[in-house]
Design a protein around this motif. Structure first.
Motif, PDB file in Angstrom:
ATOM      1  N   VAL A   1       0.838  -1.198   0.000  1.00 46.81           N
ATOM      2  CA  VAL A   1       0.000   0.000   0.000  1.00 46.81           C
ATOM      3  C   VAL A   1       0.874   1.248   0.000  1.00 46.81           C
ATOM      4  O   VAL A   1       1.799   1.364   0.808  1.00 46.81           O
ATOM      5  CB  VAL A   1      -0.928   0.035   1.238  1.00 46.81           C
ATOM      6  CG1 VAL A   1      -1.715   1.355   1.284  1.00 46.81           C
ATOM      7  CG2 VAL A   1      -1.892  -1.143   1.238  1.00 46.81           C
ATOM      8  N   ILE A   2       0.584   2.162  -0.917  1.00 50.26           N
ATOM      9  CA  ILE A   2       1.196   3.489  -0.920  1.00 50.26           C
ATOM     10  C   ILE A   2       0.106   4.484  -0.545  1.00 50.26           C
ATOM     11  O   ILE A   2      -0.924   4.567  -1.219  1.00 50.26           O
ATOM     12  CB  ILE A   2       1.789   3.861  -2.287  1.00 50.26           C
ATOM     13  CG1 ILE A   2       2.889   2.872  -2.689  1.00 50.26           C
ATOM     14  CG2 ILE A   2       2.345   5.296  -2.264  1.00 50.26           C
ATOM     15  CD1 ILE A   2       3.470   3.128  -4.078  1.00 50.26           C
ATOM     16  N   MET A   3       0.329   5.234   0.536  1.00 54.25           N
ATOM     17  CA  MET A   3      -0.638   6.245   0.959  1.00 54.25           C
ATOM     18  C   MET A   3      -0.456   7.511   0.125  1.00 54.25           C
ATOM     19  O   MET A   3       0.681   7.934  -0.135  1.00 54.25           O
ATOM     20  CB  MET A   3      -0.448   6.582   2.441  1.00 54.25           C
ATOM     21  CG  MET A   3      -0.521   5.405   3.394  1.00 54.25           C
ATOM     22  SD  MET A   3      -2.134   4.602   3.420  1.00 54.25           S
ATOM     23  CE  MET A   3      -3.106   5.802   4.345  1.00 54.25           C
ATOM     24  N   LEU A   4      -1.570   8.113  -0.280  1.00 50.05           N
ATOM     25  CA  LEU A   4      -1.552   9.375  -1.020  1.00 50.05           C
ATOM     26  C   LEU A   4      -2.226  10.444  -0.163  1.00 50.05           C
ATOM     27  O   LEU A   4      -3.306  10.204   0.386  1.00 50.05           O
ATOM     28  CB  LEU A   4      -2.323   9.236  -2.334  1.00 50.05           C
ATOM     29  CG  LEU A   4      -1.901   8.128  -3.297  1.00 50.05           C
ATOM     30  CD1 LEU A   4      -2.842   8.093  -4.492  1.00 50.05           C
ATOM     31  CD2 LEU A   4      -0.471   8.336  -3.763  1.00 50.05           C
ATOM     32  N   THR A   5      -1.601  11.598  -0.050  1.00 52.56           N
ATOM     33  CA  THR A   5      -2.211  12.643   0.769  1.00 52.56           C
ATOM     34  C   THR A   5      -1.704  14.022   0.389  1.00 52.56           C
ATOM     35  O   THR A   5      -0.585  14.179  -0.102  1.00 52.56           O
ATOM     36  CB  THR A   5      -1.932  12.401   2.268  1.00 52.56           C
ATOM     37  OG1 THR A   5      -2.584  13.404   3.046  1.00 52.56           O
ATOM     38  CG2 THR A   5      -0.448  12.413   2.550  1.00 52.56           C
ATOM     39  N   ALA A   6      -2.544  15.004   0.626  1.00 49.48           N
ATOM     40  CA  ALA A   6      -2.141  16.397   0.446  1.00 49.48           C
ATOM     41  C   ALA A   6      -1.543  16.939   1.731  1.00 49.48           C
ATOM     42  O   ALA A   6      -1.042  18.062   1.769  1.00 49.48           O
ATOM     43  CB  ALA A   6      -3.336  17.242   0.030  1.00 49.48           C
ATOM     44  N   ARG A   7      -1.594  16.158   2.815  1.00 49.57           N
ATOM     45  CA  ARG A   7      -1.082  16.600   4.110  1.00 49.57           C
ATOM     46  C   ARG A   7       0.376  16.147   4.262  1.00 49.57           C
ATOM     47  O   ARG A   7       0.703  14.994   4.046  1.00 49.57           O
ATOM     48  CB  ARG A   7      -1.927  16.015   5.240  1.00 49.57           C
ATOM     49  CG  ARG A   7      -3.363  16.401   5.101  1.00 49.57           C
ATOM     50  CD  ARG A   7      -4.275  16.062   6.259  1.00 49.57           C
ATOM     51  NE  ARG A   7      -3.930  14.943   7.095  1.00 49.57           N
ATOM     52  CZ  ARG A   7      -4.795  14.386   7.951  1.00 49.57           C
ATOM     53  NH1 ARG A   7      -6.024  14.866   8.055  1.00 49.57           N
ATOM     54  NH2 ARG A   7      -4.451  13.377   8.691  1.00 49.57           N
ATOM     55  N   SER A   8       1.231  17.078   4.634  1.00 53.17           N
ATOM     56  CA  SER A   8       2.662  16.779   4.755  1.00 53.17           C
ATOM     57  C   SER A   8       3.115  16.688   6.205  1.00 53.17           C
ATOM     58  O   SER A   8       4.314  16.658   6.487  1.00 53.17           O
ATOM     59  CB  SER A   8       3.488  17.849   4.028  1.00 53.17           C
ATOM     60  OG  SER A   8       3.204  19.134   4.549  1.00 53.17           O
ATOM     61  N   ASN A   9       2.170  16.656   7.146  1.00 52.94           N
ATOM     62  CA  ASN A   9       2.520  16.549   8.562  1.00 52.94           C
ATOM     63  C   ASN A   9       3.273  15.242   8.812  1.00 52.94           C
ATOM     64  O   ASN A   9       2.771  14.161   8.481  1.00 52.94           O
ATOM     65  CB  ASN A   9       1.230  16.575   9.406  1.00 52.94           C
ATOM     66  CG  ASN A   9       1.529  16.698  10.891  1.00 52.94           C
ATOM     67  OD1 ASN A   9       2.526  16.171  11.393  1.00 52.94           O
ATOM     68  ND2 ASN A   9       0.649  17.390  11.607  1.00 52.94           N
ATOM     69  N   PRO A  10       4.487  15.297   9.379  1.00 51.82           N
ATOM     70  CA  PRO A  10       5.252  14.064   9.645  1.00 51.82           C
ATOM     71  C   PRO A  10       4.487  13.054  10.487  1.00 51.82           C
ATOM     72  O   PRO A  10       4.681  11.851  10.341  1.00 51.82           O
ATOM     73  CB  PRO A  10       6.490  14.585  10.391  1.00 51.82           C
ATOM     74  CG  PRO A  10       6.635  16.000   9.955  1.00 51.82           C
ATOM     75  CD  PRO A  10       5.232  16.505   9.768  1.00 51.82           C
TER      76      PRO A  10
END
Length: 235
Positions: A76-85
């Protein structure tokens, strides 16, 4: 046979963009705009890889990943617009193999998809290793050929990435393997500095081992600032 990639994203424009480009390089693509659809159809589709958005109506990607990991170790590769570590760590802790922040380039998408799929293939193994080799330490057995691990005669359910990491450590039993080497060999050369991936994966493996071992035995030893070692443990 084409490899199947299941893309889950509620943003139709992004969904079409990713699907069209993956099809252009000869992947079979299945799409859905909700995580519930993925969970409901997973057994029918049997994808080789899932690209999973985090922010979606209804159940978010974290919930979907947690449910998925109850019955599958599909990459699984997660995709997100959020860059919070913290989001990245949460995804990795739940069993994601990689994490891609929007917006991303096609080159980066292709590189990460190829790297994750490469790790999940049976032929992905250390070229110097004997594929029939089984490595033992204490109650732990690592079968290089079948890509399976056992501890106390119970199979340890590892993701493809987790197994690749254990394989590298097992093939260097009682030797320290540096962070950069593990990251480059397991995730790919572009990940050499992403130590967080390694720390989270090691922590997940340790939790899985401890769930099967009553004794307080330390199989994976940390060398701060240097690397990790799988050590010989007596029965």
């Amino acid at each position: 046979m084409k490899q199947k990639i299941y893309i889950v994203d509620d943003e139709r424009k992004i969904l079409r963009f990713i699907a069209a480009n993956l099809k252009s390089v000869h992947y079979e693509v299945i799409t859905a705009d909700s995580g519930d659809a993925l969970l409901e159809n997973f057994d029918l589709v049997s994808p080789d890889l899932v690209l999973l958005d985090i922010m979606m109506p209804g159940h978010d990607g974290f919930y979907v990943l947690e449910e998925l990991r109850k019955f599958s170790n599909v990459p699984v590769i997660m995709l997100t617009a959020r860059s919070n570590p913290k989001d990245k760590v949460q995804g990795l802790n739940l069993g994601a193999d990689d994490y891609l922040t929007k917006p991303f380039s096609l080159d980066e998408l292709f590189a990460r998809v190829n790297a994750v799929l490469r790790r999940s293939q049976p032929e992905h193994a250390n070229q110097q290793s004997d594929c029939s080799q089984v490595i033992h330490t204490g109650e732990f057995a690592i079968d290089i050929g079948s890509k399976r691990c056992w501890i106390n005669h119970h199979e340890l359910k590892l993701t493809h990435t987790e197994f690749s990491l254990m394989e590298m450590l097992a093939l260097h039993l009682d030797k320290v393997v540096q962070h950069e080497t593990l990251l480059a060999e397991v995730w790919g050369p572009q990940y050499r500095d992403d130590v967080e991936y390694l720390r989270v994966a090691i922590a997940r493996i340790r939790r899985k081992i401890k769930s099967q071992v009553n004794e307080d035995k330390e199989y994976i030893v940390t060398y701060p600032g240097l690397g990790y070692m799988l050590q010989s443990v007596s029965l």
